[in-house]
Design a protein around this motif. Structure first.
Motif, PDB file in Angstrom:
ATOM      1  N   LYS A 175       0.821  -1.223   0.000  1.00 38.99           N
ATOM      2  CA  LYS A 175       0.000   0.000   0.000  1.00 38.99           C
ATOM      3  C   LYS A 175       0.850   1.265   0.000  1.00 38.99           C
ATOM      4  CE  LYS A 175      -3.720  -0.051  -0.263  1.00 38.99           C
ATOM      5  NZ  LYS A 175      -4.503  -0.213  -1.523  1.00 38.99           N
ATOM      6  N   MET A 176       2.165   1.119  -0.089  1.00 39.46           N
ATOM      7  CA  MET A 176       3.029   2.282  -0.026  1.00 39.46           C
ATOM      8  C   MET A 176       2.773   3.251  -1.174  1.00 39.46           C
ATOM      9  SD  MET A 176       5.218   3.487   2.096  1.00 39.46           S
ATOM     10  CE  MET A 176       5.858   2.094   3.002  1.00 39.46           C
ATOM     11  N   ASP A 177       2.418   2.718  -2.365  1.00 38.24           N
ATOM     12  CA  ASP A 177       2.139   3.619  -3.482  1.00 38.24           C
ATOM     13  C   ASP A 177       0.878   4.440  -3.222  1.00 38.24           C
ATOM     14  OD1 ASP A 177       0.583   1.370  -3.579  1.00 38.24           O
ATOM     15  OD2 ASP A 177       0.739   1.078  -5.744  1.00 38.24           O
ATOM     16  N   ASP A 178      -0.127   3.850  -2.582  1.00 45.62           N
ATOM     17  CA  ASP A 178      -1.336   4.600  -2.230  1.00 45.62           C
ATOM     18  C   ASP A 178      -1.027   5.684  -1.197  1.00 45.62           C
ATOM     19  OD1 ASP A 178      -2.787   3.049  -3.963  1.00 45.62           O
ATOM     20  OD2 ASP A 178      -3.556   1.705  -2.416  1.00 45.62           O
ATOM     21  N   ILE A 179      -0.150   5.341  -0.250  1.00 41.28           N
ATOM     22  CA  ILE A 179       0.291   6.352   0.721  1.00 41.28           C
ATOM     23  C   ILE A 179       0.993   7.484  -0.006  1.00 41.28           C
ATOM     24  CG2 ILE A 179       1.831   6.778   2.688  1.00 41.28           C
ATOM     25  CD1 ILE A 179       1.322   3.868   3.546  1.00 41.28           C
ATOM     26  N   GLY A 180       1.802   7.118  -1.014  1.00 42.90           N
ATOM     27  CA  GLY A 180       2.495   8.130  -1.811  1.00 42.90           C
ATOM     28  C   GLY A 180       1.520   9.045  -2.543  1.00 42.90           C
ATOM     29  N   LEU A 181       0.462   8.478  -3.133  1.00 42.34           N
ATOM     30  CA  LEU A 181      -0.547   9.284  -3.822  1.00 42.34           C
ATOM     31  C   LEU A 181      -1.228  10.253  -2.860  1.00 42.34           C
ATOM     32  CD1 LEU A 181      -2.239   6.626  -6.151  1.00 42.34           C
ATOM     33  CD2 LEU A 181      -0.941   8.651  -6.882  1.00 42.34           C
ATOM     34  N   HIS A 182      -1.510   9.763  -1.654  1.00 40.67           N
ATOM     35  CA  HIS A 182      -2.139  10.620  -0.653  1.00 40.67           C
ATOM     36  C   HIS A 182      -1.222  11.780  -0.279  1.00 40.67           C
ATOM     37  CE1 HIS A 182      -4.631  11.780   2.761  1.00 40.67           C
ATOM     38  NE2 HIS A 182      -3.553  11.722   3.537  1.00 40.67           N
ATOM     39  N   LEU A 183       0.065  11.480  -0.085  1.00 37.81           N
ATOM     40  CA  LEU A 183       1.021  12.542   0.259  1.00 37.81           C
ATOM     41  C   LEU A 183       1.206  13.517  -0.894  1.00 37.81           C
ATOM     42  CD1 LEU A 183       3.789  10.508   2.142  1.00 37.81           C
ATOM     43  CD2 LEU A 183       2.182  12.128   3.134  1.00 37.81           C
ATOM     44  N   ALA A 184       1.194  13.007  -2.136  1.00 37.85           N
ATOM     45  CA  ALA A 184       1.398  13.867  -3.315  1.00 37.85           C
ATOM     46  C   ALA A 184       0.306  14.918  -3.450  1.00 37.85           C
ATOM     47  CB  ALA A 184       1.456  13.015  -4.575  1.00 37.85           C
ATOM     48  N   GLU A 185      -0.883  14.640  -2.897  1.00 30.37           N
ATOM     49  CA  GLU A 185      -1.995  15.581  -2.987  1.00 30.37           C
ATOM     50  C   GLU A 185      -2.000  16.598  -1.852  1.00 30.37           C
ATOM     51  OE1 GLU A 185      -5.320  12.965  -2.998  1.00 30.37           O
ATOM     52  OE2 GLU A 185      -5.005  12.292  -5.080  1.00 30.37           O
ATOM     53  N   ARG A 186      -1.050  16.477  -0.910  1.00 29.97           N
ATOM     54  CA  ARG A 186      -0.992  17.420   0.210  1.00 29.97           C
ATOM     55  C   ARG A 186      -0.474  18.773  -0.258  1.00 29.97           C
ATOM     56  NH1 ARG A 186      -0.499  14.594   5.195  1.00 29.97           N
ATOM     57  NH2 ARG A 186      -0.329  16.654   6.182  1.00 29.97           N
TER      58      ARG A 186
END
Length: 315
Positions: A195-206
């Motif tokens: 799920k690290m890529d999903d965490i990355g997507l979430h952070l990228a939208e911050r």
């Protein structure tokens, strides 16, 4: 009466202290047993993401949960009772059973290499797993649980050897604790990895530039990380399978292979600064080579030789 009550309370206090000490002993023994199995735990963690790779993001955590439940079922319902009974009544049978498992692991690793060399791996990866339907998902989960059965058996037997001097009930409790602990650690880490890529997507939208940059970096890096882990998983199967076989033949009386490996380790373990690492590397490479050779023989028997047999022409 008061004296009798005081004596009873003293007895209860003594029993409570004894129970607390027993819990501490069990916890300590479980910790030691888990630590002894840490090498196989790392291999298990490296192998499992390979089975989750290719599923849609929505299915990743449910797949990990299915594999985790299968792993816990393997440990508690099959491996734990079997290991306890065998160690109690026919301890000599544990080594041959482990060697069968080691051969299967070596076969799985060698089979993946054969698929890469022969081009069969491309056929399997042309269509995303998510597009192949429910049957493919069941097949992948089943394959992961079968592989986990071998790795879990190795983990539990290593733990059992560490606490073999304990009474039967204490051994049972300790191994149950190890099973729960190892499963939680392995599949917790696997869930985090996939799920690290999903965490990355979430952070990228911050809105934070730093968080956004980290998120984009994670999204770009994770496909490569998963690919590397897939390769590490293949090597781990060869390594663990080969190590099981080397230790097994040594226990059965053929000491030459593992003695040769130990002699090679002794040649480098005195090198200042890196001796320990070099010795570990030789042990790992030696085990992986043994696993690859044994696995290649089984692959030839299962896949290569049958395909080369030509049907006898009718007269």
């Amino acid at each position: 009466m008061a004296g009798g009550l005081a004596a009873l309370l003293d007895d209860i206090a003594a029993i409570a202290k004894l129970a607390a000490a027993s819990v501490d002993d069990v916890s300590a023994a479980a910790g030691r047993a888990s630590a002894k199995a840490v090498g196989v735990v790392i291999d298990d963690t490296a192998v499992t993401p390979r089975y989750v790779h290719g599923f849609s993001p929505a299915r990743e955590l449910p797949i990990v949960w299915k594999i985790a439940k299968g792993s816990l079922r393997n440990k508690l319902l099959f491996i734990l009772p079997a290991a306890l009974l065998l160690s109690q009544f026919v301890p000599w049978l544990l080594t041959p059973i482990l060697m069968v498992g080691g051969t299967y692991l070596a076969f799985e690793g060698a089979e993946k290499i054969w698929e890469l060399i022969s081009g069969h791996a491309k056929e399997h990866t042309t269509v995303p797993v998510a597009a192949k339907g429910e049957d493919s998902e069941k097949s992948m989960v089943g394959g992961a649980i079968r592989t986990d059965l071998i790795l879990s058996t190795e983990i539990m037997v290593i733990a059992l050897n560490e606490v073999s001097h304990e009474p039967f009930l204490a051994r049972t409790i300790i191994l149950a604790v190890v099973a729960l602990l190892i499963t939680a650690v392995v599949y917790g880490v696997v869930a985090l990895i996939v799920k690290m890529d999903d965490i990355g997507l979430h952070l990228a939208e911050r809105s934070s530039r730093a968080a956004s940059a980290i998120g984009r970096g994670l999204v770009k890096a994770m496909p490569k990380v998963l690919s590397v882990l897939s390769t590490v998983g293949i090597v781990a199967m060869l390594w663990v399978g080969g190590h099981i076989l080397l230790v097994g033949v040594d226990d059965l009386g053929w000491h030459a292979p593992i003695d040769l490996l130990h002699q090679l380790e002794h040649l480098v373990d005195g090198v200042p600064g890196v001796g320990g690492f070099l010795a570990w590397l030789i042990d790992t490479l030696g085990s992986a080579i043994v696993g690859a050779l044994v696995g290649a023989v089984v692959v030839a028997i299962m896949h290569v030789i049958p395909k080369r047999k030509k049907p006898v022409a009718a007269h």
